[in-house]
Structures are given as C-alpha cells and as structure tokens.
Design a protein around this motif. Sequence first.
Motif, short mmCIF file in Angstrom:
data_model
loop_
_atom_site.label_atom_id
_atom_site.label_comp_id
_atom_site.label_asym_id
_atom_site.label_seq_id
_atom_site.Cartn_x
_atom_site.Cartn_y
_atom_site.Cartn_z
N LYS A 131 0.85 -1.19 0.00
CA LYS A 131 0.00 0.00 0.00
C LYS A 131 0.89 1.25 0.00
O LYS A 131 1.88 1.32 0.73
CB LYS A 131 -0.90 0.04 1.23
N ARG A 132 0.51 2.22 -0.84
CA ARG A 132 1.16 3.54 -0.80
C ARG A 132 0.11 4.54 -0.33
O ARG A 132 -0.99 4.62 -0.90
CB ARG A 132 1.65 3.93 -2.19
N VAL A 133 0.47 5.26 0.71
CA VAL A 133 -0.49 6.17 1.34
C VAL A 133 0.13 7.57 1.42
O VAL A 133 1.28 7.72 1.85
CB VAL A 133 -0.89 5.69 2.75
N GLY A 134 -0.66 8.58 1.02
CA GLY A 134 -0.20 9.96 1.12
C GLY A 134 -0.17 10.42 2.58
O GLY A 134 -0.89 9.88 3.43
N ARG A 135 0.65 11.40 2.86
CA ARG A 135 0.81 11.89 4.23
C ARG A 135 -0.53 12.31 4.84
O ARG A 135 -0.82 12.01 6.00
CB ARG A 135 1.78 13.08 4.25
N GLN A 136 -1.39 13.00 4.07
CA GLN A 136 -2.65 13.51 4.60
C GLN A 136 -3.66 12.40 4.87
O GLN A 136 -4.63 12.62 5.61
CB GLN A 136 -3.25 14.54 3.63
N CYS A 137 -3.43 11.22 4.29
CA CYS A 137 -4.40 10.12 4.45
C CYS A 137 -3.97 9.09 5.50
O CYS A 137 -4.71 8.14 5.76
CB CYS A 137 -4.60 9.40 3.10
N LEU A 138 -2.79 9.26 6.09
CA LEU A 138 -2.27 8.25 7.02
C LEU A 138 -3.22 8.01 8.19
O LEU A 138 -3.54 6.86 8.53
CB LEU A 138 -0.89 8.68 7.53
N LYS A 139 -3.65 9.08 8.85
CA LYS A 139 -4.49 8.94 10.03
C LYS A 139 -5.83 8.31 9.68
O LYS A 139 -6.33 7.42 10.39
CB LYS A 139 -4.70 10.29 10.69
N GLU A 140 -6.39 8.71 8.56
CA GLU A 140 -7.70 8.17 8.16
C GLU A 140 -7.59 6.69 7.77
O GLU A 140 -8.48 5.89 8.07
CB GLU A 140 -8.24 8.98 6.98
N TYR A 141 -6.49 6.31 7.13
CA TYR A 141 -6.34 4.94 6.67
C TYR A 141 -6.05 3.99 7.84
O TYR A 141 -6.61 2.88 7.90
CB TYR A 141 -5.21 4.86 5.64
N PHE A 142 -5.18 4.40 8.77
CA PHE A 142 -4.78 3.51 9.86
C PHE A 142 -5.52 3.78 11.16
O PHE A 142 -5.40 3.00 12.11
CB PHE A 142 -3.27 3.63 10.11
N GLY A 143 -6.24 4.87 11.26
CA GLY A 143 -6.97 5.18 12.49
C GLY A 143 -6.15 5.95 13.50
O GLY A 143 -6.67 6.45 14.48
N ILE A 144 -4.83 6.05 13.28
CA ILE A 144 -3.94 6.82 14.15
C ILE A 144 -2.97 7.59 13.26
O ILE A 144 -2.81 7.28 12.08
CB ILE A 144 -3.13 5.92 15.12
N ASN A 145 -2.34 8.59 13.83
CA ASN A 145 -1.33 9.32 13.09
C ASN A 145 0.06 8.74 13.44
O ASN A 145 0.54 8.94 14.56
CB ASN A 145 -1.37 10.81 13.44
N PRO A 146 0.68 8.01 12.53
CA PRO A 146 1.95 7.34 12.84
C PRO A 146 3.19 8.22 12.61
O PRO A 146 4.32 7.73 12.70
CB PRO A 146 1.97 6.17 11.85
N MET A 147 2.99 9.51 12.33
CA MET A 147 4.13 10.35 11.96
C MET A 147 5.17 10.47 13.06
O MET A 147 6.37 10.58 12.78
CB MET A 147 3.64 11.74 11.54
N ASN A 148 4.72 10.46 14.33
CA ASN A 148 5.71 10.54 15.43
C ASN A 148 6.68 9.36 15.38
O ASN A 148 7.90 9.53 15.53
CB ASN A 148 4.99 10.56 16.78
#
Length: 334
Positions: A131-148
């Motif tokens: 899966k390739r996911v854009g930065r703005q869609c990460l939280k919506e796709y996984f349910g959490i924001n994994p950027m940290n």
Amino acid sequence: MKTVEVEINFDSVNDVKQRIEALTKKAIKVGVTTPTVSFSDPYDVDDSKEGDEIPYFIKKCLVTYTFEPIKLGNYTFLGTIDHTVPGNAVKTVPGQSIPEKFWTQKCTCDHCNTIRNRSQTFVFADGDDYKRVGRQCLKEYFGINPMNAFDINQSFVDLSEDKSFGCSTGMRYYDVEFIIAITMALVSDFGFKSNSYRNADEGYISTSSEINMVLYPSHSRESREFSSLYLTRAHEILKSGEAKALIEWAIDKFSSKSSEYEFTMFNLLNEKTVAPKYFGYIASAVGAKVKSDFSKKTTLESNHVGNIGDKIQSEVEVLKLSTSDGYYGTSYIF
C-alpha cells in the motif's frame, strides 16, 4: 529486525549519547518505541601515515543500532518515496526494501486513489500486499497518526548515518612505549624534571614539556633539529628493548596501587596508548627508575669522620647537591 554498526571517535561518544537521550525522551513523551543502542569499549586505530616518524592513534568506538520493524496493524512500514522535480527519491527504513516497481510510479495514494501533487508517499506491506499512502491520508487509513513513530525512527537513522562523529580529526593518542623511549632519551641529557616544579624559575622546562617539543616542533630550524635528534634516539631505544623493560619494571613497582598516584600509573602503563595530557605521568616512570638506580649506587657503608662540633677539612666527591631558599638565605645540602 535490522542491526547497523557504526564506528565513531571515542571523543564523540558523549555527544552521541546526548542525542540519543534527547530522542528517547521525545519518544517516551509521545509513546513511541526506539531502537536499541549499545556502545563497545574503546579501541585504538593507527591513524599515522606511511613514512611518519611519529606513530599516533585515534580511539574509536563501535555503536550498534538495532531497529525493530514499525508495525501498524498487519502492515509493516517499508519507507518513503519523495516525489521531486528531477525524479523520485526512495528512502527505506533499516532492514526493509521497497519493490523496484514503485520507484518510478506517480504520487498516487491507495487510500483516496487520487493523483495530485504530493511531495511524499509512505509505503507499507502485509506479505505481498503493498500500500502507498499519502501523508494527509495516514491517520484516516490507519486510524492513528503514525508520523511521530516515523519521524523518531528517521532521526535515529540519520544519527546512525552521521559521518561527522567518525571523522579522523579526533584526539591523537601516542604509543606508551614510544613516549617512554622519548623520555629516556631526554632524561639522559637533561635529567628528569617534574611538572610540580615547572615554575621554580623562569628557565625551567619540565620533561613532559620537552616531550611536547619533540612531538610538536615549531617551524624554526632549531626546533625541528631538536625534534629530529630525539626522535632518532627514541627509535634506537625502542629497538634495543630498553623502553619495554622500563615499562615492565614500572608496572611491577606501582602494582600495589597503594596511592592515587600509583593507581593511576599502573593503569596508564598497562594501556597501549596515552593522551598528551598524561605525558607527565608517563615521564615520571622514567624519573622513578632514575631515582631507584641512583639510590642503589649511593647506598654505601657509613665512614663517618669527626665528632659533633668539630671542624675538619677533607677532599670529598659530591654525589648530589640540593638547594632551598628560606628566611635566612639559601641552604645547601650535599
């Protein structure tokens, strides 16, 4: 799991540990796990060039980073693709790889299925499912924001790849036996002069200062000739084995470690290399040997002549002369 080993200057260990401590505090604050980091004992690396008269070393340390896979549900984070004007830049996390078929693809997000001007997409895998996911869609796709988690992991990756900690500009260390040999050459001509009395008079130069004059001569002809002379003699002493024998004698002498000085001397003499700031200690081993040899030569049977209060005249051989300045002038002890 991926293990990365990096060689750094031992002088940089504290700087690296401070960086790790700062990143770890940040990770704990946001609830993110960090790689495991360990440090080896320091070791010597010969950094002298071919033909150098003076061998020197840099102390190094091996840092081991152990990266665990970053998991989001069943998906493992593989890395990112930066979409730049010249072309895509692929950056993987340690221990992972991004299939080549994604290297040249456009900046599409598998969550929103739209193609737009994205600067970065994130690549994940669950077995063969990518899966390739854009930065703005990460939280919506996984349910959490994994950027940290991504940012902190990347900070550790950047730290492990930082070449400035391993450059060959660290403190120079010198072979203990070589410093002993230089000291023996100097003491044979000038005697041993302790650092403790370096301010005794204006012209006094301690033996450790003379060692530095040999290792770091100025540009003057006299200074270079002085250095060349005692380096040549030091190499001769090394070949003869005298320096090694003196070290063995000194290690035995200070083996009791009954004082701070003896404890320090024993430890320094058992090392292969020494930092310049400890030249005074190393030189004092030669001074101790000279004193010991002198004591053996001057231990004679007493041939006392005369009585208390008598004045006599006699021819004598002066073995040692010491002077000290006091309130009533200079005292002489023969």
